[in-house]
Design a protein around this motif. Structure first.
Motif, short mmCIF file in Angstrom:
data_model
loop_
_atom_site.label_atom_id
_atom_site.label_comp_id
_atom_site.label_asym_id
_atom_site.label_seq_id
_atom_site.Cartn_x
_atom_site.Cartn_y
_atom_site.Cartn_z
N ALA A 1 -23.46 -37.63 -50.43
CA ALA A 1 -24.39 -37.57 -49.30
C ALA A 1 -24.39 -36.18 -48.68
O ALA A 1 -25.44 -35.64 -48.31
CB ALA A 1 -24.02 -38.62 -48.26
N LYS A 2 -23.21 -35.55 -48.58
CA LYS A 2 -23.13 -34.20 -48.02
C LYS A 2 -23.79 -33.18 -48.95
O LYS A 2 -24.46 -32.26 -48.49
CB LYS A 2 -21.68 -33.84 -47.74
CG LYS A 2 -21.14 -34.54 -46.50
CD LYS A 2 -19.71 -34.20 -46.25
CE LYS A 2 -19.24 -34.73 -44.90
NZ LYS A 2 -19.58 -36.10 -44.61
N LEU A 3 -23.61 -33.37 -50.25
CA LEU A 3 -24.26 -32.47 -51.21
C LEU A 3 -25.78 -32.62 -51.13
O LEU A 3 -26.51 -31.63 -51.17
CB LEU A 3 -23.78 -32.78 -52.63
CG LEU A 3 -24.34 -31.90 -53.74
CD1 LEU A 3 -23.93 -30.45 -53.55
CD2 LEU A 3 -23.88 -32.40 -55.11
N SER A 4 -26.25 -33.84 -50.97
CA SER A 4 -27.68 -34.08 -50.84
C SER A 4 -28.24 -33.43 -49.58
O SER A 4 -29.32 -32.85 -49.60
CB SER A 4 -27.94 -35.59 -50.82
OG SER A 4 -29.30 -35.86 -50.62
N SER A 5 -27.48 -33.49 -48.48
CA SER A 5 -27.95 -32.87 -47.24
C SER A 5 -27.98 -31.35 -47.36
O SER A 5 -28.85 -30.69 -46.78
CB SER A 5 -27.06 -33.28 -46.06
OG SER A 5 -25.78 -32.70 -46.18
N LEU A 6 -27.05 -30.78 -48.13
CA LEU A 6 -27.06 -29.33 -48.35
C LEU A 6 -28.29 -28.92 -49.16
O LEU A 6 -28.88 -27.87 -48.92
CB LEU A 6 -25.81 -28.88 -49.09
CG LEU A 6 -24.55 -28.67 -48.26
CD1 LEU A 6 -23.42 -28.20 -49.15
CD2 LEU A 6 -24.80 -27.67 -47.15
N LYS A 7 -28.70 -29.75 -50.11
CA LYS A 7 -29.87 -29.43 -50.92
C LYS A 7 -31.14 -29.50 -50.10
O LYS A 7 -32.09 -28.76 -50.35
CB LYS A 7 -29.97 -30.40 -52.10
CG LYS A 7 -28.91 -30.17 -53.16
CD LYS A 7 -29.02 -31.18 -54.28
CE LYS A 7 -27.96 -30.93 -55.35
NZ LYS A 7 -27.98 -31.96 -56.39
N GLY B 1 -15.54 -44.56 -51.86
CA GLY B 1 -16.03 -44.23 -50.52
C GLY B 1 -16.10 -42.73 -50.30
O GLY B 1 -17.07 -42.21 -49.75
N SER B 2 -15.05 -42.02 -50.74
CA SER B 2 -15.05 -40.56 -50.61
C SER B 2 -16.13 -39.93 -51.49
O SER B 2 -16.79 -38.98 -51.09
CB SER B 2 -13.68 -40.00 -51.00
OG SER B 2 -12.69 -40.47 -50.11
N PHE B 3 -16.30 -40.48 -52.70
CA PHE B 3 -17.30 -39.95 -53.62
C PHE B 3 -18.70 -40.11 -53.04
O PHE B 3 -19.51 -39.18 -53.08
CB PHE B 3 -17.19 -40.69 -54.97
CG PHE B 3 -18.21 -40.24 -55.98
CD1 PHE B 3 -18.01 -39.08 -56.71
CD2 PHE B 3 -19.36 -40.98 -56.20
CE1 PHE B 3 -18.95 -38.67 -57.66
CE2 PHE B 3 -20.31 -40.57 -57.12
CZ PHE B 3 -20.10 -39.41 -57.86
N ASP B 4 -19.01 -41.29 -52.49
CA ASP B 4 -20.34 -41.53 -51.90
C ASP B 4 -20.60 -40.59 -50.73
O ASP B 4 -21.70 -40.05 -50.58
CB ASP B 4 -20.46 -42.99 -51.44
CG ASP B 4 -20.44 -43.96 -52.61
OD1 ASP B 4 -20.68 -43.53 -53.76
OD2 ASP B 4 -20.16 -45.15 -52.37
#
Length: 199
Positions: free
Chosen positions: A157-163, A150-153
């Motif tokens: 998602a946060k890394l994807s939003s930063l990109k 759950g933490s990994f997902d």
């Protein structure tokens, strides 16, 4: 060389900076909207500051003195809340007076506002979670795997939003494409039906 329009602009600027309400100036100039009058005004930064300070002085003179109180303990609580919102990956967006609902598991929290400068730290956290998931699976700790996943997902998602978000803070242009127009056909009763390509 001046034109009659220049004198209208000078009048509007002098009148409003001298204290005439802008809606009265609009009526005098014969404008239908305040937007037109505001375009006439040449208000400079020092005029703006001086006018606002004069407004504050008049308001303070009219207000009873006992209404001016020293900041209470609640103000200090509010300041402390803002300090506690600063976390390693960015800023916690939870409103004042609300508890942390995720027991400080910021990586999972949807109100975490990521700081783009913390992208390397987020990448390290993702790598660490990946290794911990691998270790938990190897040892058969299935409950641990579920929590870590759950933490990994959430981290991914946060890394994807930063990109997706711009790193320089400036708004980016978004291509919405060209609009497509469809032909409408009148129905026998007089109202219109949907586009021609619909059944």
């Amino acid at each position: 060389m001046y034109t009659p329009h220049d004198f209208r602009r000078m009048f509007a600027t002098e009148a409003v900076t001298g204290g005439l309400p802008v809606h009265i100036a609009a009526r005098i100039l014969g404008h239908m909207t305040l937007t037109t009058t505001q375009a006439y005004l040449a208000v400079f930064q020092d005029d703006l500051v001086r006018t606002y300070r004069g407004f504050l002085d008049r308001r303070r003179a009219d207000r009873p003195q006992d209404e001016y109180r020293e900041p209470t303990e609640q103000w200090h609580d509010f300041q402390q809340h803002l300090e506690l919102r600063k976390v390693s990956l960015g800023t916690c967006g939870r409103p004042y007076g609300t508890p942390c609902k995720h027991e400080h598991a910021c990586i999972r929290c949807p109100v975490l506002q990521m700081d783009p400068r913390q992208k390397p730290r987020l990448t390290e956290i993702i790598q660490n979670l990946r290794e911990r998931i691998r270790e938990a699976r190897a040892n058969g700790w299935l409950g641990e795997v579920e929590g870590l996943q759950g933490s990994f997902d959430a981290a991914m998602a946060k890394l994807s939003s930063l990109k997706r978000s711009p790193t320089d803070g400036r708004p980016q242009l978004v291509d919405l494409g060209m609009p497509v127009f469809t032909t409408m056909h009148p129905r026998p009763g007089g109202d219109r039906e949907g586009p021609a390509n619909q059944p």
